[in-house]
Design a protein around this motif. Structure first.
Motif, mmCIF file in Angstrom:
data_model
loop_
_atom_site.group_PDB
_atom_site.id
_atom_site.type_symbol
_atom_site.label_atom_id
_atom_site.label_comp_id
_atom_site.label_asym_id
_atom_site.label_seq_id
_atom_site.Cartn_x
_atom_site.Cartn_y
_atom_site.Cartn_z
ATOM 1 N N THR A 11 0.840 -1.196 0.000
ATOM 2 C CA THR A 11 0.000 0.000 0.000
ATOM 3 C C THR A 11 0.875 1.247 0.000
ATOM 4 N N VAL A 12 0.500 2.212 -0.835
ATOM 5 C CA VAL A 12 1.205 3.497 -0.911
ATOM 6 C C VAL A 12 0.197 4.587 -0.571
ATOM 7 N N PHE A 13 0.567 5.467 0.367
ATOM 8 C CA PHE A 13 -0.345 6.530 0.769
ATOM 9 C C PHE A 13 0.400 7.825 1.022
ATOM 10 N N GLN A 14 -0.324 8.910 0.811
ATOM 11 C CA GLN A 14 0.184 10.261 1.019
ATOM 12 C C GLN A 14 -0.566 10.853 2.202
ATOM 13 N N HIS A 15 0.138 11.592 3.043
ATOM 14 C CA HIS A 15 -0.540 12.248 4.161
ATOM 15 C C HIS A 15 0.254 13.457 4.625
ATOM 16 N N GLY A 16 -0.455 14.347 5.280
ATOM 17 C CA GLY A 16 0.215 15.511 5.831
ATOM 18 C C GLY A 16 -0.751 16.642 6.098
ATOM 19 N N PRO A 17 -0.246 17.682 6.743
ATOM 20 C CA PRO A 17 -1.090 18.811 7.132
ATOM 21 C C PRO A 17 -1.517 19.693 5.963
ATOM 22 N N PHE A 18 -0.780 19.664 4.858
ATOM 23 C CA PHE A 18 -1.121 20.530 3.731
ATOM 24 C C PHE A 18 -2.522 20.218 3.213
ATOM 25 N N ASN A 19 -2.848 18.938 3.086
ATOM 26 C CA ASN A 19 -4.172 18.534 2.608
ATOM 27 C C ASN A 19 -5.085 18.052 3.725
ATOM 28 N N ASP A 20 -4.583 17.974 4.940
ATOM 29 C CA ASP A 20 -5.378 17.554 6.099
ATOM 30 C C ASP A 20 -6.099 16.231 5.840
ATOM 31 N N ARG A 21 -5.361 15.288 5.251
ATOM 32 C CA ARG A 21 -5.982 13.999 4.982
ATOM 33 C C ARG A 21 -4.919 12.958 4.662
ATOM 34 N N ILE A 22 -5.373 11.703 4.648
ATOM 35 C CA ILE A 22 -4.562 10.595 4.168
ATOM 36 C C ILE A 22 -5.194 10.147 2.855
ATOM 37 N N LEU A 39 -4.251 3.303 9.606
ATOM 38 C CA LEU A 39 -4.731 4.587 9.089
ATOM 39 C C LEU A 39 -5.567 5.333 10.119
ATOM 40 N N GLU A 40 -6.401 4.597 10.840
ATOM 41 C CA GLU A 40 -7.222 5.224 11.879
ATOM 42 C C GLU A 40 -6.355 5.835 12.970
ATOM 43 N N LYS A 41 -5.346 5.096 13.390
ATOM 44 C CA LYS A 41 -4.431 5.600 14.433
ATOM 45 C C LYS A 41 -3.662 6.826 13.933
ATOM 46 N N LEU A 42 -3.187 6.771 12.683
ATOM 47 C CA LEU A 42 -2.451 7.896 12.112
ATOM 48 C C LEU A 42 -3.342 9.134 11.979
ATOM 49 N N ALA A 43 -4.558 8.942 11.486
ATOM 50 C CA ALA A 43 -5.488 10.072 11.326
ATOM 51 C C ALA A 43 -5.816 10.704 12.670
ATOM 52 N N THR A 44 -6.039 9.876 13.668
ATOM 53 C CA THR A 44 -6.369 10.382 15.003
ATOM 54 C C THR A 44 -5.174 11.100 15.631
ATOM 55 N N LYS A 45 -4.012 10.488 15.533
ATOM 56 C CA LYS A 45 -2.791 11.064 16.127
ATOM 57 C C LYS A 45 -2.433 12.405 15.499
ATOM 58 N N GLY A 47 -4.515 14.298 13.637
ATOM 59 C CA GLY A 47 -5.659 15.197 13.530
ATOM 60 C C GLY A 47 -6.158 15.394 12.108
ATOM 61 N N TYR A 48 -5.927 14.429 11.224
ATOM 62 C CA TYR A 48 -6.414 14.538 9.854
ATOM 63 C C TYR A 48 -7.928 14.402 9.834
ATOM 64 N N GLY A 49 -8.570 15.171 8.966
ATOM 65 C CA GLY A 49 -10.021 15.168 8.903
ATOM 66 C C GLY A 49 -10.620 14.087 8.027
ATOM 67 N N MET A 87 -13.070 5.282 -1.588
ATOM 68 C CA MET A 87 -13.744 5.072 -0.310
ATOM 69 C C MET A 87 -13.240 6.111 0.674
ATOM 70 N N ALA A 88 -14.152 6.803 1.355
ATOM 71 C CA ALA A 88 -13.761 7.883 2.269
ATOM 72 C C ALA A 88 -14.347 7.667 3.652
ATOM 73 N N ARG A 89 -13.522 7.931 4.630
ATOM 74 C CA ARG A 89 -13.970 7.952 6.023
ATOM 75 C C ARG A 89 -13.574 9.305 6.597
ATOM 76 N N TYR A 90 -14.518 9.922 7.291
ATOM 77 C CA TYR A 90 -14.294 11.263 7.829
ATOM 78 C C TYR A 90 -14.055 11.205 9.323
ATOM 79 N N PHE A 91 -13.052 11.936 9.754
ATOM 80 C CA PHE A 91 -12.739 12.056 11.173
ATOM 81 C C PHE A 91 -13.117 13.443 11.685
ATOM 82 N N ALA A 92 -13.514 14.321 10.784
ATOM 83 C CA ALA A 92 -14.011 15.648 11.128
ATOM 84 C C ALA A 92 -15.323 15.843 10.377
ATOM 85 N N ASP A 93 -16.395 16.062 11.110
ATOM 86 C CA ASP A 93 -17.723 16.158 10.506
ATOM 87 C C ASP A 93 -17.798 17.205 9.391
#
Length: 118
Positions: A11-22, A39-45, A47-49, A87-93
């Motif tokens: 699996t290859v993924f991009q993440h960071g504060p610039f886009n506020d997402r994984i 991914l859930e742990k990374l998003a929570t840690k 603060g990705y939305g 497929m998208a999951r949101y951590f910020a409403d």
């Protein structure tokens, strides 16, 4: 403030504060049991939305059971005529709601008007 590209198995993924997402750019199907909790742990840690993943249709059920929803489909994207899903999951409403629905509707109307026969 730039995003980074990481790997977990195939699996290859991009993440960071610039886009506020994984963004999972390439989903290793065999990685899913380990990937989704990671991914859930990374998003929570961090603060990705949002987590969004491009994946083959055979991953849909596992992503859905994780709380993700299908937001788009690309027909025949993968070999053997398999579709790609986003497929998208949101951590910020507030990330789940389109901020500019009128602009999206206008752009969609323009694209549909210019689309030719398939």
């Amino acid at each position: 403030m730039e995003d980074r590209i990481d790997r977990l198995g195939d699996t290859v993924f991009q993440h960071g504060p610039f886009n506020d997402r994984i963004y999972v750019m390439q989903t290793g199907t065999a990685d899913l049991p380990e990937l989704l909790p990671y991914l859930e742990k990374l998003a929570t840690k961090r603060g990705y939305g949002k987590v969004i993943a491009k994946c083959p249709t055979d991953c849909e059920a596992m992503f859905a059971s994780w709380g993700a929803r299908c937001e788009a489909r690309i027909p025949d994207y993968y070999d053997a005529g398999r579709d790609a899903l986003f497929m998208a999951r949101y951590f910020a409403d507030d990330r789940a709601d389109e901020r500019r629905p009128d602009a999206v509707a206008d752009n969609l109307a323009i694209a549909q008007a210019k689309a030719g026969e398939p």
